[in-house]
Design a protein around this motif. Structure first.
Motif, PDB file in Angstrom:
ATOM      1  N   ASN A 133       6.093  -3.159  -8.396  1.00 23.97           N
ATOM      2  CA  ASN A 133       4.830  -3.315  -7.676  1.00 23.97           C
ATOM      3  C   ASN A 133       4.798  -2.483  -6.397  1.00 23.97           C
ATOM      4  OD1 ASN A 133       3.550  -5.920  -9.096  1.00 23.97           O
ATOM      5  ND2 ASN A 133       5.757  -6.226  -8.884  1.00 23.97           N
ATOM      6  N   LYS A 158       1.856  -1.488  -3.295  1.00 20.43           N
ATOM      7  CA  LYS A 158       0.493  -1.651  -2.802  1.00 20.43           C
ATOM      8  C   LYS A 158       0.396  -1.261  -1.333  1.00 20.43           C
ATOM      9  CE  LYS A 158       0.660  -6.629  -1.651  1.00 20.43           C
ATOM     10  NZ  LYS A 158      -0.021  -7.927  -1.901  1.00 20.43           N
ATOM     11  N   CYS A 178       2.614  -1.872 -11.447  1.00 19.68           N
ATOM     12  CA  CYS A 178       1.342  -2.171 -10.788  1.00 19.68           C
ATOM     13  C   CYS A 178       1.266  -1.374  -9.493  1.00 19.68           C
ATOM     14  CB  CYS A 178       1.219  -3.665 -10.511  1.00 19.68           C
ATOM     15  SG  CYS A 178      -0.351  -4.151  -9.739  1.00 19.68           S
ATOM     16  N   SER A 198      -1.609  -0.539  -6.425  1.00 22.18           N
ATOM     17  CA  SER A 198      -2.951  -0.868  -5.940  1.00 22.18           C
ATOM     18  C   SER A 198      -3.144  -0.432  -4.495  1.00 22.18           C
ATOM     19  CB  SER A 198      -3.212  -2.375  -6.065  1.00 22.18           C
ATOM     20  OG  SER A 198      -2.405  -3.129  -5.184  1.00 22.18           O
ATOM     21  N   GLY A 216       1.485   0.075 -17.502  1.00 25.43           N
ATOM     22  CA  GLY A 216       1.094  -0.657 -16.312  1.00 25.43           C
ATOM     23  C   GLY A 216      -0.372  -0.497 -15.998  1.00 25.43           C
ATOM     24  N   THR A 218      -3.397   0.274 -12.529  1.00 29.42           N
ATOM     25  CA  THR A 218      -3.668   0.685 -11.165  1.00 29.42           C
ATOM     26  C   THR A 218      -5.004   0.096 -10.733  1.00 29.42           C
ATOM     27  OG1 THR A 218      -4.676   2.737 -11.958  1.00 29.42           O
ATOM     28  CG2 THR A 218      -2.362   2.836 -11.272  1.00 29.42           C
ATOM     29  N   GLN A 225      -8.213  -0.572 -13.274  1.00 26.55           N
ATOM     30  CA  GLN A 225      -8.813  -1.843 -13.672  1.00 26.55           C
ATOM     31  C   GLN A 225     -10.251  -1.941 -13.167  1.00 26.55           C
ATOM     32  OE1 GLN A 225      -6.683  -4.042 -15.748  1.00 26.55           O
ATOM     33  NE2 GLN A 225      -6.034  -1.899 -15.698  1.00 26.55           N
ATOM     34  N   CYS A 233      -1.583  -6.000  -6.313  1.00 22.64           N
ATOM     35  CA  CYS A 233      -0.251  -6.119  -6.903  1.00 22.64           C
ATOM     36  C   CYS A 233       0.573  -7.163  -6.148  1.00 22.64           C
ATOM     37  CB  CYS A 233       0.453  -4.774  -6.891  1.00 22.64           C
ATOM     38  SG  CYS A 233      -0.386  -3.509  -7.870  1.00 22.64           S
TER      39      CYS A 233
END
Length: 238
Positions: free
Chosen positions: A141, A143, A168, A170, A192, A194, A208, A214
């Protein structure tokens, strides 16, 4: 370079590192030897780190990761003139795992790669290695990342028939360098998602439709409640 090898409950805070190698290297044993010992590095928190390393990573996970690496929490990371941010390095024959990795609030300036994962890292192992020992890379993850003067946004190379899963990414804004590469996201054998990522990620990490944040753990590690006691002493002059 600050190494961490097969240990648990580690806290690295408020460090300024200039290095010709990875600023922080997280490891847990090499190939069949690491698999046999089987002691992971786990429950590691890294925060308020500043790294300068033109030829290496800010934080490297592996490549000696055969005992496993899990539950790494990195936040408030600054990298300047550094090759990559938090990099995963592994290969066929290493076995083990890198999982439950959480990274947030990175500020990156003049980077070759923002995101870099390698599934074919390292020199040939010795003859005792197991070619069927495949590493497990999952639940990774990132972010809240701001990066500027970047050559390549991401190079994510998993392993054929052993993809890196659960990635993930983000809330990332990447500003490209004047001579940035045309292909910004180079992805193979990864899975995965984003969310709110610029420039747009590769098709293997689809954007998405609804915003995703994330994961980053809310609990505290035991090491975070350990207080550092400082003391001083003077020697009398006669």
């Amino acid at each position: 370079m600050l190494p961490s090898d097969s240990c648990s409950q580690i806290r690295i805070e408020d460090c300024y590192i200039v290095s010709g190698d990875d600023c922080i290297a997280v490891k847990s044993g090499f190939d069949e030897y690491g698999i046999k010992v089987g002691i992971p590095t786990e429950h590691l928190v890294i925060r308020r780190l500043t790294c300068i390393s033109p030829s290496s990573a800010t934080i490297a996970l592996g490549s000696e990761m055969s005992g496993g690496i899990r539950d790494v929490r990195a936040e408030d990371i600054t990298a300047i003139d550094t090759e990559s941010s938090v990099r995963i390095k592994t290969a066929v024959g290493r076995g083990g795992y890198v999982k439950d990795i959480y990274v947030r609030r990175m500020t990156l300036k003049t980077m070759k790669y923002v995101f870099w994962m390698t599934g074919s890292y390292g020199s040939p192992p010795d003859p005792g290695f197991d070619p069927k020992a495949l590493p497990e890379i999952t639940n990774i993850n990132y972010k809240q990342v701001v990066a500027e003067n970047v050559t390549i946004s991401a190079r994510l190379d998993g392993i054929h028939d052993d993809p890196f899963k659960g990635i993930c990414i983000s809330n990332v804004t990447i500003t490209l360098a004047e001579k940035a590469k045309k292909l910004q996201w180079n992805c193979t054998d990864v899975e995965g998602i984003t969310s709110n990522v610029t420039p747009k990620a590769c098709d293997l990490l689809p954007e998405q439709k609804e915003a995703v944040d994330c994961a980053f753990p809310d609990d505290r590690l035991a090491i975070e409640d350990v207080e550092l006691v400082t003391c001083s002493a003077s020697t009398p002059f006669f």
